[in-house]
Design a protein around this motif. Structure first.
Motif, PDB file in Angstrom:
ATOM      1  N   ARG A 188       0.812  -1.222   0.000  1.00 22.76           N
ATOM      2  CA  ARG A 188       0.000   0.000   0.000  1.00 22.76           C
ATOM      3  C   ARG A 188       0.844   1.270   0.000  1.00 22.76           C
ATOM      4  N   VAL A 189       2.169   1.128   0.196  1.00 22.63           N
ATOM      5  CA  VAL A 189       3.010   2.306   0.443  1.00 22.63           C
ATOM      6  C   VAL A 189       3.390   3.026  -0.852  1.00 22.63           C
ATOM      7  N   VAL A 190       3.368   4.346  -0.779  1.00 19.74           N
ATOM      8  CA  VAL A 190       3.852   5.231  -1.849  1.00 19.74           C
ATOM      9  C   VAL A 190       5.243   5.721  -1.451  1.00 19.74           C
ATOM     10  N   TRP A 191       6.215   5.517  -2.338  1.00 13.91           N
ATOM     11  CA  TRP A 191       7.591   5.967  -2.082  1.00 13.91           C
ATOM     12  C   TRP A 191       7.991   7.052  -3.073  1.00 13.91           C
ATOM     13  N   MET A 192       8.736   8.038  -2.601  1.00  5.68           N
ATOM     14  CA  MET A 192       9.256   9.105  -3.461  1.00  5.68           C
ATOM     15  C   MET A 192      10.705   8.805  -3.858  1.00  5.68           C
ATOM     16  N   ASN A 193      11.101   9.254  -5.036  1.00  9.95           N
ATOM     17  CA  ASN A 193      12.517   9.319  -5.402  1.00  9.95           C
ATOM     18  C   ASN A 193      13.005  10.686  -4.936  1.00  9.95           C
ATOM     19  N   GLN A 194      13.559  10.733  -3.722  1.00 15.30           N
ATOM     20  CA  GLN A 194      13.870  12.003  -3.064  1.00 15.30           C
ATOM     21  C   GLN A 194      15.184  12.589  -3.572  1.00 15.30           C
ATOM     22  N   VAL A 195      15.152  13.884  -3.924  1.00 13.70           N
ATOM     23  CA  VAL A 195      16.334  14.523  -4.507  1.00 13.70           C
ATOM     24  C   VAL A 195      16.617  15.895  -3.900  1.00 13.70           C
ATOM     25  N   HIS A 196      16.074  16.181  -2.713  1.00 14.52           N
ATOM     26  CA  HIS A 196      16.272  17.475  -2.046  1.00 14.52           C
ATOM     27  C   HIS A 196      15.666  18.628  -2.848  1.00 14.52           C
ATOM     28  N   SER A 197      14.513  18.376  -3.445  1.00 16.42           N
ATOM     29  CA  SER A 197      13.797  19.407  -4.203  1.00 16.42           C
ATOM     30  C   SER A 197      12.667  19.976  -3.354  1.00 16.42           C
ATOM     31  N   CYS A 198      11.861  20.847  -3.967  1.00 16.13           N
ATOM     32  CA  CYS A 198      10.633  21.319  -3.325  1.00 16.13           C
ATOM     33  C   CYS A 198       9.417  20.890  -4.144  1.00 16.13           C
ATOM     34  N   ASP A 199       9.598  19.889  -4.983  1.00 11.43           N
ATOM     35  CA  ASP A 199       8.520  19.435  -5.861  1.00 11.43           C
ATOM     36  C   ASP A 199       7.536  18.543  -5.116  1.00 11.43           C
ATOM     37  N   VAL A 200       6.248  18.720  -5.415  1.00 10.89           N
ATOM     38  CA  VAL A 200       5.169  17.966  -4.794  1.00 10.89           C
ATOM     39  C   VAL A 200       4.416  17.205  -5.879  1.00 10.89           C
ATOM     40  N   LEU A 201       4.178  15.921  -5.675  1.00  5.41           N
ATOM     41  CA  LEU A 201       3.374  15.130  -6.596  1.00  5.41           C
ATOM     42  C   LEU A 201       2.143  14.581  -5.871  1.00  5.41           C
ATOM     43  N   VAL A 202       1.102  14.271  -6.645  1.00  2.00           N
ATOM     44  CA  VAL A 202      -0.118  13.672  -6.102  1.00  2.00           C
ATOM     45  C   VAL A 202      -0.123  12.197  -6.479  1.00  2.00           C
ATOM     46  N   ALA A 203      -0.281  11.340  -5.499  1.00  2.00           N
ATOM     47  CA  ALA A 203      -0.250   9.895  -5.726  1.00  2.00           C
ATOM     48  C   ALA A 203      -1.658   9.332  -5.818  1.00  2.00           C
ATOM     49  N   ASP A 204      -1.903   8.514  -6.854  1.00  3.32           N
ATOM     50  CA  ASP A 204      -3.185   7.820  -6.958  1.00  3.32           C
ATOM     51  C   ASP A 204      -2.993   6.313  -7.067  1.00  3.32           C
ATOM     52  N   ALA A 205      -1.747   5.872  -6.804  1.00  2.00           N
ATOM     53  CA  ALA A 205      -1.448   4.431  -6.826  1.00  2.00           C
ATOM     54  C   ALA A 205      -0.249   4.181  -5.915  1.00  2.00           C
ATOM     55  N   PRO A 206      -0.137   2.965  -5.378  1.00  2.00           N
ATOM     56  CA  PRO A 206       1.024   2.649  -4.544  1.00  2.00           C
ATOM     57  C   PRO A 206       2.280   2.460  -5.388  1.00  2.00           C
ATOM     58  N   GLY A 207       3.420   2.330  -4.705  1.00  2.00           N
ATOM     59  CA  GLY A 207       4.691   2.157  -5.400  1.00  2.00           C
ATOM     60  C   GLY A 207       5.401   3.482  -5.574  1.00  2.00           C
ATOM     61  N   GLY A 208       6.310   3.563  -6.544  1.00  2.00           N
ATOM     62  CA  GLY A 208       7.066   4.790  -6.778  1.00  2.00           C
ATOM     63  C   GLY A 208       6.210   5.852  -7.437  1.00  2.00           C
ATOM     64  N   VAL A 209       6.124   7.021  -6.806  1.00  2.00           N
ATOM     65  CA  VAL A 209       5.304   8.108  -7.355  1.00  2.00           C
ATOM     66  C   VAL A 209       6.093   8.961  -8.342  1.00  2.00           C
ATOM     67  N   GLY A 210       7.433   8.874  -8.265  1.00  2.00           N
ATOM     68  CA  GLY A 210       8.263   9.692  -9.148  1.00  2.00           C
ATOM     69  C   GLY A 210       9.239  10.537  -8.345  1.00  2.00           C
ATOM     70  N   THR A 211       9.958  11.421  -9.026  1.00  2.00           N
ATOM     71  CA  THR A 211      10.977  12.254  -8.395  1.00  2.00           C
ATOM     72  C   THR A 211      10.337  13.481  -7.764  1.00  2.00           C
ATOM     73  N   CYS A 212      10.412  13.571  -6.447  1.00  2.00           N
ATOM     74  CA  CYS A 212       9.818  14.675  -5.694  1.00  2.00           C
ATOM     75  C   CYS A 212      10.298  14.560  -4.256  1.00  2.00           C
ATOM     76  N   ASP A 213       9.974  15.557  -3.443  1.00  2.00           N
ATOM     77  CA  ASP A 213      10.274  15.473  -2.019  1.00  2.00           C
ATOM     78  C   ASP A 213       9.049  15.754  -1.163  1.00  2.00           C
ATOM     79  N   ALA A 214       7.880  15.741  -1.801  1.00  4.94           N
ATOM     80  CA  ALA A 214       6.614  15.828  -1.073  1.00  4.94           C
ATOM     81  C   ALA A 214       5.550  15.139  -1.904  1.00  4.94           C
ATOM     82  N   VAL A 215       4.634  14.458  -1.207  1.00  8.20           N
ATOM     83  CA  VAL A 215       3.589  13.716  -1.911  1.00  8.20           C
ATOM     84  C   VAL A 215       2.283  13.846  -1.144  1.00  8.20           C
ATOM     85  N   VAL A 216       1.202  13.930  -1.898  1.00 12.40           N
ATOM     86  CA  VAL A 216      -0.143  14.086  -1.337  1.00 12.40           C
ATOM     87  C   VAL A 216      -1.033  13.005  -1.941  1.00 12.40           C
ATOM     88  N   THR A 217      -1.984  12.509  -1.157  1.00 14.28           N
ATOM     89  CA  THR A 217      -2.984  11.593  -1.711  1.00 14.28           C
ATOM     90  C   THR A 217      -4.339  11.832  -1.075  1.00 14.28           C
TER      91      THR A 217
END
Length: 239
Positions: free
Chosen positions: A60-89
């Motif tokens: 069930r877990v959403v993981w970020m590819n963390q790169v010390h950015s300020c980018d935020v992504l919205v997750a609608d599925a588990p697994g890797g959400v992409g390159t970001c350092d903040a995620v919302v669902t």
């Protein structure tokens, strides 16, 4: 496993510790970070162990590819959400994860609206206001500012996080509360103080902090204390 924190309306937050996993030195033992240099199968086994201990499925877990950015992504599925350092669902079945070994984990929820958020706030992310960006995206997804509860995980403290004077000045230009003096009397950065001030300024009233310094707490991974090392995970989820 670390303590579980109640963020209201059935939302939980928790931080893993070092013990209880299968990784060998220097990643011993509950290393949660795939990018740390540890054996992949060991990390995946550790993630399953941690999830089971906290009462949710690792799938069930959403993981970020963390790169010390300020980018935020919205997750609608588990697994890797992409390159970001903040995620919302807004999906009730997803668990959001943030990895750290000195950086500040930020876990947030408006349980009533069903909006969860997680961020990884290192020095650069703190200077850029990644925690505030996280909250802003949560509001766009239906959260209400006055209902958002935030839990700040363990991080290296301002008395331990020594940086060159130029680096402190660069950080403090954007986040004035980040400037600190270490126990040795040298220039430092206090990420917890800075992010707390940023979130208060953004209108967050419900704010709780773990309070532990990663460098001073042997039960937690710390890059400053000894690299290479593992990563602990901070999770937020609906129980």
């Amino acid at each position: 496993m670390g303590n579980v924190v109640d963020l209201g309306h059935g939302v939980r937050a928790a931080v893993t510790e070092r013990a209880g996993g299968v990784s060998t030195a220097p990643y011993d033992s509950l290393n949660m970070g795939l990018g740390s240099g540890d054996e992949r199968e060991a990390v995946l086994a550790n993630r399953r162990t941690a999830a089971a201990g906290l009462g949710f499925d690792a799938d069930r877990v959403v993981w970020m590819n963390q790169v010390h950015s300020c980018d935020v992504l919205v997750a609608d599925a588990p697994g890797g959400v992409g390159t970001c350092d903040a995620v919302v669902t807004t999906r009730p079945d997803l668990v959001l994860g943030s990895l750290a070994a000195d950086c500040l984990p930020v876990l947030a929820a408006d349980g009533e609206a069903g909006v969860l958020g997680a961020a990884h706030s290192g020095r650069l992310g703190t200077a850029g206001g990644v925690a505030v960006r996280l909250v802003e995206e949560m509001v766009r997804q239906g959260a209400r500012l006055d209902r958002i509860s935030v839990f700040l995980g363990p991080t290296i403290c301002g008395s331990c996080y020594e940086v060159p004077a130029e680096m402190q000045a660069e950080t403090a230009r954007l986040a004035p509360e980040a400037a600190s003096t270490t126990r040795q009397g040298t220039t430092g950065v206090d990420m917890l103080a800075a992010v707390t001030a940023q979130l208060r300024g953004a209108g967050i009233g419900r704010l709780e902090a773990d309070g532990r310094c990663t460098l001073e707490s042997p039960e937690l991974f710390s890059h400053r204390r000894g690299a290479p090392t593992g990563r602990f995970a901070s999770f937020v989820w609906r129980s």
